[in-house]
Design a protein around this motif. Structure first.
Motif, PDB file in Angstrom:
ATOM      1  N   LEU B  40     -10.601  11.037   5.825  1.00  0.00           N
ATOM      2  CA  LEU B  40     -11.230  10.530   4.608  1.00  0.00           C
ATOM      3  C   LEU B  40     -12.552   9.853   4.928  1.00  0.00           C
ATOM      4  O   LEU B  40     -12.821   9.491   6.078  1.00  0.00           O
ATOM      5  N   THR B  41     -13.363   9.706   3.909  1.00  0.00           N
ATOM      6  CA  THR B  41     -14.633   9.005   4.064  1.00  0.00           C
ATOM      7  C   THR B  41     -14.458   7.563   3.600  1.00  0.00           C
ATOM      8  O   THR B  41     -13.711   7.295   2.652  1.00  0.00           O
ATOM      9  N   ALA B  42     -15.134   6.641   4.285  1.00  0.00           N
ATOM     10  CA  ALA B  42     -15.085   5.226   3.902  1.00  0.00           C
ATOM     11  C   ALA B  42     -16.305   4.547   4.510  1.00  0.00           C
ATOM     12  O   ALA B  42     -16.868   5.032   5.497  1.00  0.00           O
ATOM     13  N   SER B  43     -16.695   3.431   3.915  1.00  0.00           N
ATOM     14  CA  SER B  43     -17.895   2.758   4.407  1.00  0.00           C
ATOM     15  C   SER B  43     -17.625   2.041   5.730  1.00  0.00           C
ATOM     16  O   SER B  43     -18.499   1.923   6.573  1.00  0.00           O
ATOM     17  N   ASP B  44     -16.412   1.564   5.914  1.00  0.00           N
ATOM     18  CA  ASP B  44     -16.059   0.931   7.182  1.00  0.00           C
ATOM     19  C   ASP B  44     -14.547   0.981   7.381  1.00  0.00           C
ATOM     20  O   ASP B  44     -13.809   1.406   6.492  1.00  0.00           O
ATOM     21  N   ARG B  45     -14.108   0.541   8.561  1.00  0.00           N
ATOM     22  CA  ARG B  45     -12.680   0.611   8.885  1.00  0.00           C
ATOM     23  C   ARG B  45     -11.830  -0.202   7.936  1.00  0.00           C
ATOM     24  O   ARG B  45     -10.729   0.188   7.575  1.00  0.00           O
ATOM     25  N   GLN B  46     -12.324  -1.378   7.572  1.00  0.00           N
ATOM     26  CA  GLN B  46     -11.531  -2.266   6.750  1.00  0.00           C
ATOM     27  C   GLN B  46     -11.259  -1.666   5.373  1.00  0.00           C
ATOM     28  O   GLN B  46     -10.129  -1.730   4.874  1.00  0.00           O
ATOM     29  N   SER B  47     -12.285  -1.068   4.776  1.00  0.00           N
ATOM     30  CA  SER B  47     -12.071  -0.475   3.461  1.00  0.00           C
ATOM     31  C   SER B  47     -11.186   0.757   3.585  1.00  0.00           C
ATOM     32  O   SER B  47     -10.359   1.033   2.712  1.00  0.00           O
ATOM     33  N   ALA B  48     -11.328   1.510   4.691  1.00  0.00           N
ATOM     34  CA  ALA B  48     -10.444   2.653   4.916  1.00  0.00           C
ATOM     35  C   ALA B  48      -8.995   2.171   4.996  1.00  0.00           C
ATOM     36  O   ALA B  48      -8.098   2.740   4.370  1.00  0.00           O
ATOM     37  N   ALA B  49      -8.770   1.096   5.760  1.00  0.00           N
ATOM     38  CA  ALA B  49      -7.415   0.581   5.938  1.00  0.00           C
ATOM     39  C   ALA B  49      -6.818   0.128   4.612  1.00  0.00           C
ATOM     40  O   ALA B  49      -5.646   0.400   4.324  1.00  0.00           O
ATOM     41  N   SER B  50      -7.636  -0.519   3.778  1.00  0.00           N
ATOM     42  CA  SER B  50      -7.069  -1.031   2.529  1.00  0.00           C
ATOM     43  C   SER B  50      -6.753   0.125   1.581  1.00  0.00           C
ATOM     44  O   SER B  50      -5.750   0.097   0.857  1.00  0.00           O
ATOM     45  N   ARG B  51      -7.591   1.180   1.587  1.00  0.00           N
ATOM     46  CA  ARG B  51      -7.307   2.350   0.749  1.00  0.00           C
ATOM     47  C   ARG B  51      -6.057   3.079   1.241  1.00  0.00           C
ATOM     48  O   ARG B  51      -5.220   3.496   0.446  1.00  0.00           O
ATOM     49  N   VAL B  52      -5.938   3.236   2.560  1.00  0.00           N
ATOM     50  CA  VAL B  52      -4.792   3.967   3.106  1.00  0.00           C
ATOM     51  C   VAL B  52      -3.497   3.197   2.819  1.00  0.00           C
ATOM     52  O   VAL B  52      -2.480   3.795   2.451  1.00  0.00           O
ATOM     53  N   GLU B  53      -3.561   1.885   2.943  1.00  0.00           N
ATOM     54  CA  GLU B  53      -2.360   1.102   2.639  1.00  0.00           C
ATOM     55  C   GLU B  53      -1.928   1.318   1.196  1.00  0.00           C
ATOM     56  O   GLU B  53      -0.734   1.485   0.899  1.00  0.00           O
ATOM     57  N   GLU B  54      -2.922   1.363   0.290  1.00  0.00           N
ATOM     58  CA  GLU B  54      -2.639   1.604  -1.121  1.00  0.00           C
ATOM     59  C   GLU B  54      -2.018   2.990  -1.323  1.00  0.00           C
ATOM     60  O   GLU B  54      -1.057   3.155  -2.081  1.00  0.00           O
ATOM     61  N   MET B  55      -2.591   3.999  -0.631  1.00  0.00           N
ATOM     62  CA  MET B  55      -2.052   5.373  -0.741  1.00  0.00           C
ATOM     63  C   MET B  55      -0.598   5.418  -0.277  1.00  0.00           C
ATOM     64  O   MET B  55       0.243   6.071  -0.890  1.00  0.00           O
ATOM     65  N   CYS B  56      -0.318   4.707   0.821  1.00  0.00           N
ATOM     66  CA  CYS B  56       1.052   4.682   1.332  1.00  0.00           C
ATOM     67  C   CYS B  56       1.982   4.092   0.292  1.00  0.00           C
ATOM     68  O   CYS B  56       3.054   4.635   0.013  1.00  0.00           O
ATOM     69  N   ARG B  57       1.571   2.965  -0.296  1.00  0.00           N
ATOM     70  CA  ARG B  57       2.448   2.289  -1.255  1.00  0.00           C
ATOM     71  C   ARG B  57       2.634   3.115  -2.523  1.00  0.00           C
ATOM     72  O   ARG B  57       3.722   3.155  -3.101  1.00  0.00           O
ATOM     73  N   ARG B  58       1.563   3.777  -2.966  1.00  0.00           N
ATOM     74  CA  ARG B  58       1.626   4.457  -4.267  1.00  0.00           C
ATOM     75  C   ARG B  58       2.210   5.858  -4.184  1.00  0.00           C
ATOM     76  O   ARG B  58       2.816   6.337  -5.129  1.00  0.00           O
ATOM     77  N   LEU B  59       1.993   6.575  -3.070  1.00  0.00           N
ATOM     78  CA  LEU B  59       2.425   7.974  -3.036  1.00  0.00           C
ATOM     79  C   LEU B  59       3.192   8.364  -1.766  1.00  0.00           C
ATOM     80  O   LEU B  59       4.242   8.989  -1.837  1.00  0.00           O
ATOM     81  N   LEU B  60       2.657   7.988  -0.615  1.00  0.00           N
ATOM     82  CA  LEU B  60       3.147   8.610   0.613  1.00  0.00           C
ATOM     83  C   LEU B  60       4.503   8.082   1.064  1.00  0.00           C
ATOM     84  O   LEU B  60       5.301   8.812   1.637  1.00  0.00           O
ATOM     85  N   CYS B  61       4.733   6.814   0.815  1.00  0.00           N
ATOM     86  CA  CYS B  61       5.940   6.184   1.349  1.00  0.00           C
ATOM     87  C   CYS B  61       6.918   5.850   0.228  1.00  0.00           C
ATOM     88  O   CYS B  61       6.529   5.332  -0.807  1.00  0.00           O
ATOM     89  N   ASN B  62       8.174   6.174   0.437  1.00  0.00           N
ATOM     90  CA  ASN B  62       9.237   5.755  -0.475  1.00  0.00           C
ATOM     91  C   ASN B  62       9.759   4.405   0.021  1.00  0.00           C
ATOM     92  O   ASN B  62      10.563   4.342   0.947  1.00  0.00           O
ATOM     93  N   GLY B  63       9.257   3.348  -0.600  1.00  0.00           N
ATOM     94  CA  GLY B  63       9.530   1.999  -0.117  1.00  0.00           C
ATOM     95  C   GLY B  63      11.001   1.613  -0.118  1.00  0.00           C
ATOM     96  O   GLY B  63      11.389   0.637   0.511  1.00  0.00           O
ATOM     97  N   VAL B  64      11.826   2.360  -0.854  1.00  0.00           N
ATOM     98  CA  VAL B  64      13.248   2.038  -0.902  1.00  0.00           C
ATOM     99  C   VAL B  64      13.927   2.366   0.426  1.00  0.00           C
ATOM    100  O   VAL B  64      14.780   1.626   0.904  1.00  0.00           O
ATOM    101  N   ILE B  65      13.515   3.481   1.030  1.00  0.00           N
ATOM    102  CA  ILE B  65      14.197   3.914   2.257  1.00  0.00           C
ATOM    103  C   ILE B  65      13.277   4.020   3.467  1.00  0.00           C
ATOM    104  O   ILE B  65      13.737   4.215   4.580  1.00  0.00           O
ATOM    105  N   GLU B  66      11.951   3.899   3.250  1.00  0.00           N
ATOM    106  CA  GLU B  66      11.027   4.118   4.369  1.00  0.00           C
ATOM    107  C   GLU B  66      10.126   2.914   4.628  1.00  0.00           C
ATOM    108  O   GLU B  66       9.767   2.183   3.709  1.00  0.00           O
ATOM    109  N   ASP B  67       9.768   2.751   5.885  1.00  0.00           N
ATOM    110  CA  ASP B  67       8.711   1.824   6.281  1.00  0.00           C
ATOM    111  C   ASP B  67       7.492   2.644   6.677  1.00  0.00           C
ATOM    112  O   ASP B  67       7.625   3.812   7.026  1.00  0.00           O
ATOM    113  N   PHE B  68       6.323   2.027   6.646  1.00  0.00           N
ATOM    114  CA  PHE B  68       5.151   2.763   7.140  1.00  0.00           C
ATOM    115  C   PHE B  68       4.285   1.884   8.023  1.00  0.00           C
ATOM    116  O   PHE B  68       4.282   0.662   7.918  1.00  0.00           O
TER     117      PHE B  68
END
Lengths: 77, 77
Positions: B40-68
């Motif tokens: 993905l494109t991002a202006s810096d590492r920190q913004s990339a990390a915050s976007r990826v964390e959001e993606m994990c929470r919203r779509l990629l990870c099933n928080g009921v049974i998975e950790d990421f």
């Protein structure tokens, strides 16, 4: 375990499309692979690494379509 | 993405049994999870990390049974 770059990854495509649908247009590509965590006993890190590499080649990884990487860490670290 | 420790992992059990059948009796446990590599494109590492964390929470990870967990690296490194 990751799919080799030349292998089609429909699961990764679905992830990319899902992220785009949620507004994450900055995502250019997704590749979905497997993550296997093994707990095993070994006399030292080097022998653990050589056994795990053998396990990957013999069972865990399909060398035709997948690459593998691994890290060895002592339990609890 | 890894299954939470309390969640049953039949795929991991099959891996353990397969490894035992091949003579790798030192393997105590296997847990099978997913590995997703996002480009993905991002202006810096920190913004990339915050976007990826959001993606994990919203779509990629099933928080009921998975950790990421995730790592951010610049492309090509």
């Amino acid at each position: 375990m990751t799919l080799k770059p030349v292998v089609n990854d429909p699961q990764g495509l679905a992830v990319t499309q899902g992220l785009h649908a949620l507004g994450y247009s900055e995502v250019l590509e997704s590749r979905v692979g497997k993550h296997i965590q093994l707990t095993l006993t070994a006399s030292d890190r080097q022998s653990a690494a050589s056994r795990v590499e053998e396990m990957c080649r013999r069972l865990l990884c399909n060398g035709v379509i997948e690459d593998f990487h691994f890290q060895v860490a002592e339990a609890g670290t």
